[in-house]
Motif scaffolding. Sequence first.
Motif, mmCIF file in Angstrom:
data_model
loop_
_atom_site.group_PDB
_atom_site.id
_atom_site.type_symbol
_atom_site.label_atom_id
_atom_site.label_comp_id
_atom_site.label_asym_id
_atom_site.label_seq_id
_atom_site.Cartn_x
_atom_site.Cartn_y
_atom_site.Cartn_z
ATOM 1 N N ALA A 206 34.073 43.401 40.308
ATOM 2 C CA ALA A 206 35.347 43.236 41.033
ATOM 3 C C ALA A 206 36.334 44.293 40.532
ATOM 4 O O ALA A 206 36.161 44.861 39.447
ATOM 5 C CB ALA A 206 35.907 41.841 40.777
ATOM 6 N N PRO A 207 37.394 44.576 41.286
ATOM 7 C CA PRO A 207 38.452 45.450 40.755
ATOM 8 C C PRO A 207 38.962 44.908 39.423
ATOM 9 O O PRO A 207 39.095 43.700 39.239
ATOM 10 C CB PRO A 207 39.537 45.384 41.838
ATOM 11 C CG PRO A 207 38.817 45.020 43.083
ATOM 12 C CD PRO A 207 37.689 44.118 42.658
ATOM 13 N N GLN A 208 39.233 45.813 38.506
ATOM 14 C CA GLN A 208 39.660 45.442 37.152
ATOM 15 C C GLN A 208 41.144 45.747 36.959
ATOM 16 O O GLN A 208 41.691 46.659 37.596
ATOM 17 C CB GLN A 208 38.847 46.220 36.110
ATOM 18 C CG GLN A 208 37.358 46.083 36.244
ATOM 19 C CD GLN A 208 36.834 44.741 35.767
ATOM 20 O OE1 GLN A 208 36.997 44.382 34.603
ATOM 21 N NE2 GLN A 208 36.207 43.994 36.673
ATOM 22 N N GLY B 198 46.089 32.081 30.397
ATOM 23 C CA GLY B 198 45.709 31.124 31.439
ATOM 24 C C GLY B 198 46.386 31.339 32.767
ATOM 25 O O GLY B 198 45.973 30.759 33.786
ATOM 26 N N GLU B 199 47.432 32.166 32.834
ATOM 27 C CA GLU B 199 48.105 32.352 34.138
ATOM 28 C C GLU B 199 47.330 33.367 34.987
ATOM 29 O O GLU B 199 46.718 34.296 34.467
ATOM 30 C CB GLU B 199 49.560 32.768 33.965
ATOM 31 C CG GLU B 199 49.806 34.149 33.407
ATOM 32 C CD GLU B 199 51.295 34.497 33.389
ATOM 33 O OE1 GLU B 199 51.900 34.526 34.476
ATOM 34 O OE2 GLU B 199 51.840 34.739 32.292
ATOM 35 N N PRO B 200 47.351 33.174 36.324
ATOM 36 C CA PRO B 200 46.635 34.112 37.195
ATOM 37 C C PRO B 200 47.300 35.482 37.166
ATOM 38 O O PRO B 200 48.532 35.590 37.163
ATOM 39 C CB PRO B 200 46.763 33.476 38.586
ATOM 40 C CG PRO B 200 47.350 32.138 38.392
ATOM 41 C CD PRO B 200 48.004 32.091 37.060
ATOM 42 N N LEU B 201 46.500 36.539 37.153
ATOM 43 C CA LEU B 201 47.060 37.889 37.215
ATOM 44 C C LEU B 201 47.559 38.198 38.621
ATOM 45 O O LEU B 201 48.624 38.789 38.804
ATOM 46 C CB LEU B 201 45.999 38.900 36.786
ATOM 47 C CG LEU B 201 45.840 39.032 35.262
ATOM 48 C CD1 LEU B 201 44.461 39.543 34.896
ATOM 49 C CD2 LEU B 201 46.914 39.947 34.699
ATOM 50 N N ILE C 23 40.427 41.312 38.611
ATOM 51 C CA ILE C 23 41.777 41.067 39.087
ATOM 52 C C ILE C 23 41.962 39.637 39.591
ATOM 53 O O ILE C 23 43.080 39.118 39.622
ATOM 54 C CB ILE C 23 42.145 42.081 40.188
ATOM 55 C CG1 ILE C 23 43.655 42.109 40.405
ATOM 56 C CG2 ILE C 23 41.370 41.810 41.475
ATOM 57 C CD1 ILE C 23 44.133 43.297 41.198
ATOM 58 N N ASP C 24 40.875 38.965 39.954
ATOM 59 C CA ASP C 24 40.986 37.579 40.409
ATOM 60 C C ASP C 24 40.789 36.587 39.259
ATOM 61 O O ASP C 24 40.661 35.375 39.484
ATOM 62 C CB ASP C 24 40.001 37.299 41.549
ATOM 63 C CG ASP C 24 38.578 37.715 41.198
ATOM 64 O OD1 ASP C 24 38.349 38.183 40.066
ATOM 65 O OD2 ASP C 24 37.697 37.575 42.064
ATOM 66 N N ALA C 25 40.790 37.101 38.020
ATOM 67 C CA ALA C 25 40.657 36.224 36.855
ATOM 68 C C ALA C 25 42.043 35.817 36.351
ATOM 69 O O ALA C 25 43.072 36.226 36.907
ATOM 70 C CB ALA C 25 39.894 36.944 35.752
#
Length: 472
Positions: free
Chosen positions: A288-290, A334-337, A303-305
């Motif tokens: 995935a895109p980083q 723990g917050e979404p990027l 990026i979806d982590a």
Amino acid sequence: MNSPRPRTMFEKVWNEHVVERLDEQADLIHIDRHLLHDLSGPFSMQSLEEKNLGCRRPELTFAFPDHGVSTSPSRYDDAAGGGPLLDLFRHHCAKLGIHLFDLGSEEQGIVHVSAPELGLALPGLTIVCGDSHTSTQGAFGALALGIGNTEVTQVLATQTLVLDRPRTMRLRIDGKLGVGVSAKDVALAIIARDGPDAGCGYAVEFAGSFSEALSLEGRMTLCNLSLEMGARFAFTAPDEATFEWLRGRRYAPAGDEWDRAVRHWRTLASETGAVFDREVTLDVASLAPQITWGTSPAHAVAIDARVPDPASAPDAAARRSWLDALSYMGLEGGEPLDGIAVQHVFIGSCTNSRLADLVEAARVVRGRKVAAGVRAWVVAGSRSVQREAVALGIDRVFRDAGFEWREPGCSMCIAMNGDAVPSGERAVSTSNRNFVGRQGPGARTHLASPATAAAAAVSGCIRDPRSLLPLA
């Protein structure tokens, strides 16, 4: 009679340049190309003068103002566009007979962008520059490395350099990338997986189906970021794509010399059965895109982590490092990027300022506007990239969207030229380092690909570029 031992590409090129073997570890190496820039160059040239020495081979030495020069479109009207350091650089280049690609030159640009465009980076050469990302030029099959100011003075005086022989690593990358994923994402994924010291002491050769199919621009990005895993040398074997890219370049061989050069270049690849000190593999098919969340290129995740939780760090030292990084970046574990607000977007630097990078970003930007409250810059790596982008109408895509279209230079990557991110504000950047203060004191930098940076500019926040791109 025993058959000759299969040799690595590194071994072949290195041995061709040994002037004298000094001991079991170090050799005196001939340097084929010496590149200078306006940050380290002036001080080393001043040191040369203080020692009453001249430049041994000025015809093999080339100078580019990039680090300290303004990228403002008005810099040509500003006598202080490069400041006193550029004046000193000009003075010494003229005195030593070194070709300077000055601000008014059609070839001016970031040294690691302009030099390859000029054909100064060729297979089998040794190339040095007082800049850590010189490894970029290994994409053409050269042994290229960054050196310090004292070494720059040594090369100016002797055209040689004492170097320790590194061990060899083959980094095999296979698989085909999905839409919205690029060489920058691959490089960040490797650094995050293997760590910032994984390449220390090694000369890294990129191999595998992905690396071999990659464009020269993508190979430059991989080699550029190899430094962030600790490798001073990184390269790919020259192939037909390399030769086509180089054909007709100003300093590339021509005529019969070209044919002889290509015959030699075809012999440089590592031989079947060659033994490397270390072998590493990566499959990128599902990558995935980083994007980075912390203060090291190794602090990268999909990026979806979510931002990693320090409680999950592998050891106490890592936990402390993660906590410090999150504190500086103003983030919580723990917050979404995806969705974190940004105030600045920088598309540029020696990692991602080539035409292919601008095309990649423009695919996301086309028909959209920069989000309110975002300052978005495109800084082409060279005048050549600028001209090609204008010819394709890409500059209009960015200008119409509300981006600033700047002049070539290192710009916000290093923030010592007037281009900086204000303290406490957040940037998505295509550059190569997100260290504390790298883009300005207190600046918070997220490293990403051109597509991801473009997605942040038009969204006003970190956003997965795949959500803004067509599937085909």
